[in-house]
Design a protein around this motif. Structure first.
Motif, short mmCIF file in Angstrom:
data_model
loop_
_atom_site.label_atom_id
_atom_site.label_comp_id
_atom_site.label_asym_id
_atom_site.label_seq_id
_atom_site.Cartn_x
_atom_site.Cartn_y
_atom_site.Cartn_z
N SER A 353 12.68 36.67 60.52
CA SER A 353 11.93 36.98 61.74
C SER A 353 12.58 38.16 62.44
CB SER A 353 11.90 35.76 62.67
OG SER A 353 11.27 34.68 62.02
N LEU A 354 11.74 39.07 62.85
CA LEU A 354 12.25 40.27 63.51
C LEU A 354 11.79 40.37 64.95
CD1 LEU A 354 11.80 42.91 60.68
CD2 LEU A 354 13.87 41.73 61.36
N SER A 355 10.52 40.07 65.20
CA SER A 355 9.97 40.32 66.53
C SER A 355 9.22 39.08 67.01
CB SER A 355 9.02 41.53 66.51
OG SER A 355 9.68 42.66 66.02
N LEU A 356 9.94 38.02 67.30
CA LEU A 356 9.31 36.80 67.80
C LEU A 356 9.93 36.42 69.14
CD1 LEU A 356 9.18 34.67 64.52
CD2 LEU A 356 7.37 36.04 65.52
N PRO A 357 9.14 35.94 70.11
CA PRO A 357 7.68 35.80 70.04
C PRO A 357 6.97 37.15 70.12
CG PRO A 357 8.42 35.26 72.23
CD PRO A 357 9.67 35.51 71.42
N VAL A 358 5.66 37.12 69.81
CA VAL A 358 4.85 38.34 69.78
C VAL A 358 4.02 38.40 71.06
CG1 VAL A 358 3.12 39.63 68.51
CG2 VAL A 358 4.76 38.21 67.28
N ARG A 359 4.12 39.51 71.79
CA ARG A 359 3.31 39.66 73.00
C ARG A 359 1.84 39.74 72.63
NH1 ARG A 359 5.38 41.97 77.73
NH2 ARG A 359 3.55 43.32 77.84
N GLU A 360 1.01 39.16 73.48
CA GLU A 360 -0.41 39.12 73.15
C GLU A 360 -1.07 40.49 73.22
OE1 GLU A 360 -3.00 37.08 75.89
OE2 GLU A 360 -1.48 37.07 77.44
N ASP A 361 -0.41 41.49 73.81
CA ASP A 361 -0.96 42.85 73.82
C ASP A 361 -0.38 43.72 72.71
OD1 ASP A 361 1.59 43.05 74.77
OD2 ASP A 361 1.11 44.29 76.51
N THR A 362 0.29 43.09 71.74
CA THR A 362 0.85 43.85 70.61
C THR A 362 -0.28 44.49 69.81
OG1 THR A 362 2.73 42.35 70.49
CG2 THR A 362 2.27 43.69 68.55
N GLN A 363 -0.07 45.76 69.44
CA GLN A 363 -1.09 46.48 68.71
C GLN A 363 -1.14 46.03 67.26
OE1 GLN A 363 -3.26 48.63 70.10
NE2 GLN A 363 -2.31 48.04 72.04
N PRO A 364 -2.34 46.02 66.65
CA PRO A 364 -2.44 45.70 65.23
C PRO A 364 -1.60 46.66 64.39
CG PRO A 364 -4.60 45.60 66.27
CD PRO A 364 -3.66 46.16 67.29
N SER A 365 -1.22 46.22 63.20
CA SER A 365 -0.36 46.93 62.25
C SER A 365 1.11 46.85 62.62
CB SER A 365 -0.77 48.40 62.09
OG SER A 365 -2.10 48.49 61.62
N THR A 366 1.45 46.11 63.68
CA THR A 366 2.86 45.93 64.04
C THR A 366 3.51 44.93 63.08
OG1 THR A 366 2.38 46.39 66.36
CG2 THR A 366 4.45 45.24 65.87
N VAL A 367 4.71 45.27 62.60
CA VAL A 367 5.44 44.38 61.69
C VAL A 367 6.05 43.24 62.49
CG1 VAL A 367 7.33 44.20 60.04
CG2 VAL A 367 5.90 46.25 60.07
N ILE A 368 5.75 42.02 62.08
CA ILE A 368 6.24 40.83 62.77
C ILE A 368 7.48 40.25 62.08
CG2 ILE A 368 5.61 38.56 63.65
CD1 ILE A 368 4.05 40.93 64.83
N ALA A 369 7.47 40.21 60.77
CA ALA A 369 8.59 39.62 60.04
C ALA A 369 8.66 40.22 58.65
CB ALA A 369 8.45 38.09 59.96
N LEU A 370 9.81 40.08 58.01
CA LEU A 370 10.02 40.53 56.64
C LEU A 370 10.07 39.32 55.71
CD1 LEU A 370 12.72 43.30 57.13
CD2 LEU A 370 10.25 43.56 56.99
N ILE A 371 9.49 39.49 54.54
CA ILE A 371 9.43 38.41 53.56
C ILE A 371 9.97 38.93 52.24
CG2 ILE A 371 7.93 36.79 52.35
CD1 ILE A 371 5.93 37.15 54.66
N SER A 372 10.90 38.22 51.65
CA SER A 372 11.41 38.57 50.32
C SER A 372 11.20 37.38 49.39
CB SER A 372 12.89 38.94 50.38
OG SER A 372 13.67 37.84 50.85
N VAL A 373 10.80 37.67 48.15
CA VAL A 373 10.56 36.62 47.16
C VAL A 373 11.38 36.93 45.91
CG1 VAL A 373 8.25 36.12 48.01
CG2 VAL A 373 8.55 37.83 46.24
N SER A 374 11.69 35.91 45.17
CA SER A 374 12.42 36.07 43.92
C SER A 374 12.08 34.92 43.00
CB SER A 374 13.93 36.14 44.17
OG SER A 374 14.40 34.93 44.75
N ASP A 375 12.24 35.19 41.68
CA ASP A 375 12.01 34.16 40.67
C ASP A 375 13.00 34.42 39.55
OD1 ASP A 375 10.99 32.55 38.53
OD2 ASP A 375 9.11 32.44 39.63
N ARG A 376 13.79 33.42 39.19
CA ARG A 376 14.84 33.59 38.20
C ARG A 376 14.29 33.71 36.79
NH1 ARG A 376 19.11 29.08 38.55
NH2 ARG A 376 20.16 30.54 37.12
N ASP A 377 13.02 33.38 36.59
CA ASP A 377 12.42 33.53 35.28
C ASP A 377 12.19 35.01 34.98
OD1 ASP A 377 12.33 30.75 34.81
OD2 ASP A 377 10.54 30.59 36.04
#
Length: 807
Positions: A353-377
Motif C-alpha cells: 500500500s502506498l497511498s491509503l486512505p484515498v481522498r474522494e477527490d483523487t483523480q483517475p489514473s492515480t496509483v493506489i498500491a503496488l502488486i508483485s506476483v511470483s510463481d516458483r514453477d
C-alpha cells in the motif's frame, strides 16, 4: 598454507573487481549494477540517484526508498549523496546456489509524483569456496592382474562457486604406478580416473597411499585433497560391467515414495562367486539427504524422498557394481535423473500500500498500491496473470514483468461507498491452474463536498407575545453527508436590521444545538412578523453552508385594555358632555362612546354596557352593544332629572376580558328654553341638514358596494380554492382585515394586521375573519328595536351623534 595468501589476494581482487556497470536498457526502465560477493559494509555500488535521473535535493521530500523482496537489507542508499552501497554481507552461494545468474531485484519508489524504478544488482562470484571431496579417504581395490592403461574411476571434488572459480584441475602425488586422467568438457562421460602405468605386484607393493589434490580456476586458486588408499588384490580378472556407462531418466517432481527410477543391470564374465554382483550407491549430487535408494541385489533405484523441481532440476547418481570374487571387482555407471516440473506451486501475491486512505477527490489514473506476483514453477506453470474484483472503480495495470499497479479508474464518492474490499487474484498457466488471492481494503477519505442541508427551506414559528426573555422558540437542524469535521455543523444568525434595531437584539441561535431563543419579550402590537435567516456552516476547509428562513409570527394576547376616545386635546381624559332636548322621542341617538383596543381579533372586539344608575332608578337611556351609541328608550318628560350621569362599561372579548369605563354627562333642556337661532343660523341649519342627508345617501351606497364586493370576492375565492389542484405546502405574505359584524348593521373595522398564513393545500391566501356574535333572545330583540328606532327616528335629519357613529 594458502590462508594468508588467500586473504591478501581476496583483498586485492575485491578492490580490482569493484568496477560497477550502470546501463539503461532502451524502453525497459531498469538499471543494472555489478556487485562482488563478500563485499564489506559500505562498499560503493553506484550513484543510483544520478543513474535514475533524480536530484539529490528531492530524495528526502519525495520519500525515496528501496524495497528488496526476500533479500533483506543487503543494499542501502545514502539519501545525502544518492550512493547505493553494500549494507550487509552478500554470500552468492547462499543467495543463488549454483545458478549461473544471481541478481538482487530492487524496487526504488519515490512519491509526489509516484514513480517506481526497477534496479537489478548482479552478484559476481569470487573464489571463496575451495574444492571439497565428499569423502576424506577413497579406497580402491585393484587386482594385480590389471593390465597397464587400466582405468579406475575416482569421485571428483565439487566447488560451490561457478564459472572459472569452479573449474577444477587435479594433481596426483608422485608415484610410479598410477597417473591421473582428467575429465574434459568435450566428453561428458569421461570421468576422473586413475590410469595404471605399470603392472602391480601385490607381493612387492600390497598397498599404495596417494594424495589427490583438486584446484579451482580462481585467482588465487583454492585446493582440496583426498587420500587414495589403493589395495592390490589377488587375481579376479573380470570386472562387473553395466550395459551403459551413463543412464538418463526423466522423473516428475513430487513422485511418490518407492517410485521406480531405473533398474540397473551389471554382468560379470567370471563364474561362481566372482560373477555374483551387488550394487551400492557411491554418491548422489547435489549432496544432501538421500532422495534415492538402490536395492543391493536387484539394482532397482527408487525414490526415497520428496523431489522438488524448484530445488534441484538434475541429480547425478554414481552406482558401483561389485562382484563377490576374491578379491572383488567393481564396475561403475552414472544415472542422470532429470526432474520435470509439475504445477505444484500456487502464485504468491504481495500488495504494497502506498497511498491509503484515498481522498474522494483523487483523480483517475492515480496509483493506489503496488502488486508483485511470483510463481516458483517454470514455463507455463510459472506464467501468472492478475485480475481484480469486478465492478469497482479500480483497475490493474502491468508495469513490469510480474509487477502491477493498482490504479484508480473512475471518480470516488465517499457518501456512496466509504470502503472498498478488493480481491486481487493471481492465476498461473498450468493445467489445472493454481491461483492465490490477496485482499486489499481501500478506505475513501472524506472531502468537504457536501453543504449542510435543512429538511425544508422555510419554517413557520408561532410565538405568543410577552414571552419570558431567553425562552426557546424553535430548533433548527441541518444534516451534512460528509464525515468528521466536515460534518460538524454550527449555526449562526444572518444579521440584518429590524426597523432601527439589529436582529441579534431580538433572537439568538445556539451555535451547536441550533436552538433559537427570544432574547426579549415580543410585542404583537409592535412586531407581528419577525422574518430572518439562520446559517448552517460545517467545519471543513473551505467551509460550506446553507441558510434556512424562519418566519416567527407573534401571536396576540389580551394585554391591552380598551382605550376611550374622548373629546378634548389629544382625545383628552374626562367625561363626555352632551346637551339633549327634552323633546326628543324614543330611540333618538344622543351621544356615542368611542373606544379602541390595541390588540387584534377577539381581543380587540369591543362591546358596550350601561351600568345601573345609583339607587336602582331606571334610566331613560341605553347604549348600543357594539356601536357605543347612547339613545333614548322612551320620550323624555319633566320628571327626568335635568342632569343625567351615565357610566358605560367598555369590554373586549379576550380571555380574561379587559374593561374601561366611560362617564357620559347629559344635560336635559326644555325646547322653550333653547335660544332662537337667527335667520342666518336657520338658513345654515337647513343647508347643513340637506348636506347631511346627501352624505347619508352616499354612505349607504358605499356600504352596499363594499358588501357586494366582499360577497363577490368570497365566491371567487371559494371557486378558485375548489378548482385549484393540491400542491406542496407554501407560505405567502398576506394582509388580512379583521371585520366585525355590528349589531346595528354597520361595519366596524379593527386595526389592520399584516400576517402570513401557511397552508399545505394551496398557495398563500388572505383570510377574512367575520365575527357574528350570538346574542340572547331578549338582547337580540332589544338590538332589533334599537336598529328600527335608529332608522325611523328623524329620517330627514342627521345629528352629530349619527354622523359620528357612521364615521
Amino acid at each position: 598454507m594458502f590462508a594468508s595468501e588467500r586473504r591478501g589476494l581476496d583483498t586485492g581482487r575485491l578492490l580490482l573487481s569493484l568496477l560497477l556497470l550502470a546501463v539503461w536498457e532502451a524502453g525497459s526502465g531498469q538499471v543494472y549494477y555489478s556487485i562482488p560477493e563478500e563485499a564489506k559494509h559500505g562498499t560503493f555500488v553506484g550513484r543510483i540517484a544520478q543513474d535514475l535521473g533524480l536530484e539529490l535535493a528531492e530524495l528526502v521530500p519525495r520519500l525515496f526508498r528501496v524495497a528488496s523482496k526476500g533479500r533483506g537489507d543487503l543494499l542501502e542508499v545514502n539519501l545525502q549523496n544518492g550512493i547505493l552501497f553494500v549494507n550487509s554481507r552478500i554470500d552468492r552461494e547462499e543467495l543463488c546456489g549454483r545458478s549461473a545468474e544471481c541478481c538482487i531485484h530492487l524496487e526504488v519508489i519515490v512519491d509526489r509524483p509516484l514513480q517506481v524504478f526497477h534496479v537489478e544488482g548482479e552478484v559476481k562470484d569470487i573464489n571463496d569456496n575451495p574444492p571439497v571431496f565428499s569423502l576424506r579417504e577413497q579406497k580402491l581395490l585393484i587386482s594385480e592382474s590389471k593390465q597397464p592403461d587400466s582405468h579406475f574411476p575416482l569421485e571428483g571434488a565439487s566447488d560451490a562457486d561457478i564459472g572459472e572459480n569452479a573449474q577444477l584441475t587435479y594433481r596426483l602425488s608422485q608415484n610410479e604406478h598410477f597417473s591421473l586422467e582428467l575429465p574434459t568438457n568435450s566428453k561428458k562421460t569421461k570421468r576422473l580416473s586413475l590410469t595404471l602405468k605399470k603392472s602391480l605386484d601385490r607381493e612387492k607393493t600390497p598397498e599404495l597411499n596417494l594424495l589427490l589434490t583438486a584446484a579451482d580456476g580462481g585467482k588465487p586458486e583454492l585446493t582440496g585433497t583426498v587420500h587414495l588408499y589403493v589395495r592390490v588384490l589377488d587375481i579376479n580378472d573380470n570386472d562387473p560391467e553395466f550395459e551403459q556407462s551413463e543412464y538418463k531418466v526423466r522423473l516428475m517432481e513430487n513422485a511418490a515414495k518407492e517410485t521406480l527410477v531405473i533398474k540397473l543391470n551389471a554382468t560379470d564374465q567370471d563364474e561362481g562367486v566372482n560373477g555374483e554382483v551387488t550394487y551400492s550407491l557411491m554418491s548422489i549430487k547435489p549432496s544432501g539427504k538421500r532422495l534415492f535408494t538402490l536395492h543391493e541385489n536387484s539394482g532397482e533405484v527408487r525414490v526415497n524422498g520428496t523431489l522438488d523441481y524448484e530445488e534441484n532440476k538434475v541429480y547425478e547418481i554414481d552406482v558401483q557394481a561389485t562382484d563377490k570374487g576374491n578379491p572383488p571387482m567393481a564396475g561403475h555407471c552414472t544415472v542422470w535423473v532429470e526432474i520435470l516440473d509439475a504445477n505444484d506451486n500456487a502464485p504468491e501475491v504481495t500488495v504494497t500500500s502506498l497511498s491509503l486512505p484515498v481522498r474522494e477527490d483523487t483523480q483517475p489514473s492515480t496509483v493506489i498500491a503496488l502488486i508483485s506476483v511470483s510463481d516458483r514453477d517454470s514455463g507455463a506453470n510459472g506464467q501468472v496473470i492478475c485480475s481484480l474484483t469486478p465492478n469497482v472503480p479500480f483497475k490493474i495495470m502491468s508495469t513490469f514483468k510480474n509487477y502491477y499497479s493498482l490504479v484508480l479508474d473512475s471518480a470516488l464518492d465517499r457518501e456512496s461507498m466509504s470502503v472498498y474490499k478488493l480481491v486481487v487474484t493471481a492465476r498461473d498457466g498450468g493445467s489445472p491452474s493454481l491461483s492465490a488471492t490477496a485482499s486489499v481494503s481501500v478506505e475513501v477519505a472524506d472531502v468537504n463536498d457536501n453543504a449542510p442541508a435543512f429538511a425544508q427551506p422555510e419554517y413557520t414559528v408561532l410565538v405568543k407575545e410577552n414571552n419570558p426573555p431567553g425562552c426557546h422558540i424553535f430548533t433548527v437542524s441541518a444534516w451534512d453527508a460528509d464525515a468528521r469535521e466536515n460534518a460538524l455543523v454550527s449555526y449562526s444568525l444572518v444579521e440584518r436590521r429590524v426597523g432601527e434595531r439589529a436582529l441579534s437584539s431580538y433572537v439568538s441561535v445556539h451555535a451547536e444545538s441550533g436552538k433559537v431563543y427570544a432574547l426579549q419579550p415580543l410585542d404583537h402590537e409592535e412586531l407581528e412578523l419577525l422574518q430572518f435567516q439562520v446559517s448552517a456552516r460545517d467545519a471543513g476547509v473551505p467551509p460550506l453552508g446553507s441558510n434556512v428562513t424562519l418566519q416567527v409570527f407573534v401571536l396576540d394576547e389580551n394585554d391591552n385594555a380598551p382605550a376611550l376616545l374622548l373629546p378634548g386635546p389629544g382625545g383628552g381624559a374626562g367625561a363626555l358632555s352632551q346637551l339633549v332636548a327634552r323633546s326628543v322621542g324614543a330611540g333618538h341617538v344622543v351621544a356615542k362612546v368611542r373606544a379602541v383596543d390595541a390588540d387584534s381579533g377577539y381581543n380587540a372586539w369591543l362591546s358596550y354596557e350601561l351600568q345601573p344608575a345609583v339607587g336602582g332608578a331606571r334610566s331613560p337611556f341605553r347604549v348600543g352593544l357594539y356601536t357605543g351609541e347612547i339613545s333614548t328608550t322612551r320620550d323624555l318628560d319633566e320628571a327626568d332629572a335635568p342632569r343625567q350621569r351615565l357610566l358605560v362599561l367598555v369590554k373586549d372579548h379576550g380571555e380574561p376580558a379587559l374593561t374601561a369605563t366611560a362617564t357620559v354627562l347629559l344635560s336635559l333642556e326644555d325646547s322653550g328654553q333653547a335660544p332662537k337661532a337667527s335667520s342666518r343660523a336657520s338658513t345654515g341649519a337647513a343647508g347643513a341638514e340637506a348636506a347631511l342627508v346627501d352624505v347619508n345617501v352616499y354612505l349607504i351606497i358605499a356600504i352596499c358596494a363594499v358588501s357586494s364586493l366582499l360577497v363577490l370576492t368570497l365566491l371567487l375565492y371559494t371557486a378558485l380554492r375548489c378548482s385549484a389542484p393540491p400542491s406542496e405546502g407554501a407560505c405567502g405574505p398576506g394582509k388580512p382585515t379583521l371585520v366585525c359584524s355590528s349589531a346595528v348593521g354597520s361595519w366596524s373595522y379593527s386595526q389592520q394586521r399584516r400576517q402570513r398564513v401557511c397552508s399545505g393545500e394551496g398557495p398563500p391566501k388572505t383570510d377574512l375573519m367575520a365575527f357574528s356574535p350570538s346574542l340572547p333572545p331578549d338582547l337580540d330583540t332589544e338590538v332589533g328595536e334599537e336598529r328600527q328606532e335608529a332608522g325611523s327616528n328623524h329620517p330627514g335629519q342627521l345629528t352629530s351623534a349619527n354622523l359620528n357613529s357612521l364615521i
